[in-house]
Design a protein around this motif. Structure first.
Motif, PDB file in Angstrom:
ATOM      1  N   ALA A  24       4.069  -1.107  -2.273  1.00 18.26           N
ATOM      2  CA  ALA A  24       3.346   0.166  -2.213  1.00 18.26           C
ATOM      3  C   ALA A  24       4.253   1.330  -2.575  1.00 18.26           C
ATOM      4  O   ALA A  24       3.829   2.294  -3.227  1.00 18.26           O
ATOM      5  N   GLU A  29       1.924   4.077  -4.417  1.00 22.61           N
ATOM      6  CA  GLU A  29       0.793   4.247  -3.507  1.00 22.61           C
ATOM      7  C   GLU A  29       1.250   4.922  -2.209  1.00 22.61           C
ATOM      8  O   GLU A  29       0.451   5.581  -1.540  1.00 22.61           O
ATOM      9  N   ASP A 126      -5.673  -3.481  -8.094  1.00 21.28           N
ATOM     10  CA  ASP A 126      -4.888  -3.636  -6.875  1.00 21.28           C
ATOM     11  C   ASP A 126      -3.415  -3.499  -7.241  1.00 21.28           C
ATOM     12  O   ASP A 126      -2.766  -4.478  -7.631  1.00 21.28           O
ATOM     13  N   ILE A 128      -0.762  -2.914  -5.467  1.00 16.48           N
ATOM     14  CA  ILE A 128       0.194  -3.610  -4.607  1.00 16.48           C
ATOM     15  C   ILE A 128       0.279  -5.085  -4.997  1.00 16.48           C
ATOM     16  O   ILE A 128       1.370  -5.639  -5.143  1.00 16.48           O
TER      17      ILE A 128
END
Length: 224
Positions: A24, A29, A126, A128
């Protein structure tokens, strides 16, 4: 449940949380300069606060985050020059090592599955999952070169990279196309063409710096 099994499950959970948090940070993120509390992150990742705190302490030791007393953890910022240095080191090490690595034909199916996991993460948006799958794939390729020190160094360099541009690429639908570069690398490996392997690896790592790590997060824009 025995103490050994309990310890194994705790370690496994901690490792899963650590990998997710590190990914992350790398994917942007968890934004540089932003303070996150352990309960906040625990809720976000669907776990209790304890493995989050343990994992964040590991990231503090790695220099990816810093402790903010009574508040939580701040993601450390990275200068453009540092990203340039990381890319330069990766270009010096990875392409030549992967090009001369001996990968048995029987292992290619597993590597194909790992490459597809990168594509799937990109297709799903996604970041991650994408980042963690990408890390696992590249480190696995390096392992076949038999240079444990180089693999460890690249693992550390990748952990300190910031791929600020991933979200923008994903939103534009371009990340999945970039992810397919991993299959092209495997095609060159299976075709026994080390020169092409090295060329594709150089292009791929160049994309990491030029496209994936080039977009500036909001807070960096505010500083300029």
């Amino acid at each position: 449940m025995s103490a050994n099994i309990q310890e194994f499950e705790k370690t496994t959970l901690r490792e899963r949380v650590l990998r997710a948090l590190r990914a992350a940070v790398v994917a942007g993120e968890l934004e540089p300069g932003t303070v996150y509390s352990a309960p906040e992150l625990a809720k976000r990742f669907g776990v209790s606060a304890t493995p989050v705190r343990e994992a964040m302490l590991d990231l503090v030791r790695e220099g990816l985050v810093e402790t903010v007393p009574n508040k939580g953890y701040r993601v450390t910022e990275m200068a453009e020059s540092e990203l340039d240095q990381i890319t330069e080191l990766r270009l010096l090490i990875e392409p030549s090592l992967v090009a001369r690595a001996h990968i048995p034909d029987g292992d290619l199916s597993e590597l194909r599955a790992m490459a597809q996991a990168i594509v799937d993460g990109a297709a799903a948006g996604d970041l991650i999952a994408y980042t963690e799958a990408d890390r696992a794939f590249h480190l696995r390729l390096l392992e076949y070169a038999g240079n444990a020190r180089a693999t460890s160094l690249i693992s550390d360099l990748r952990a300190h990279t910031r791929l600020y541009g991933l979200a923008a690429l994903s939103e534009r639908g371009e990340l999945e196309e970039s992810a397919r570069e991993h299959h092209a690398i495997l095609d060159a490996i299976s075709g026994g063409n080390p020169g092409l392997v090295e060329k594709l690896m150089r292009t791929h790592i160049g994309h990491v710096r030029e496209s994936w790590a080039s977009a500036e997060p909001t807070q960096r824009k505010r500083k300029s």
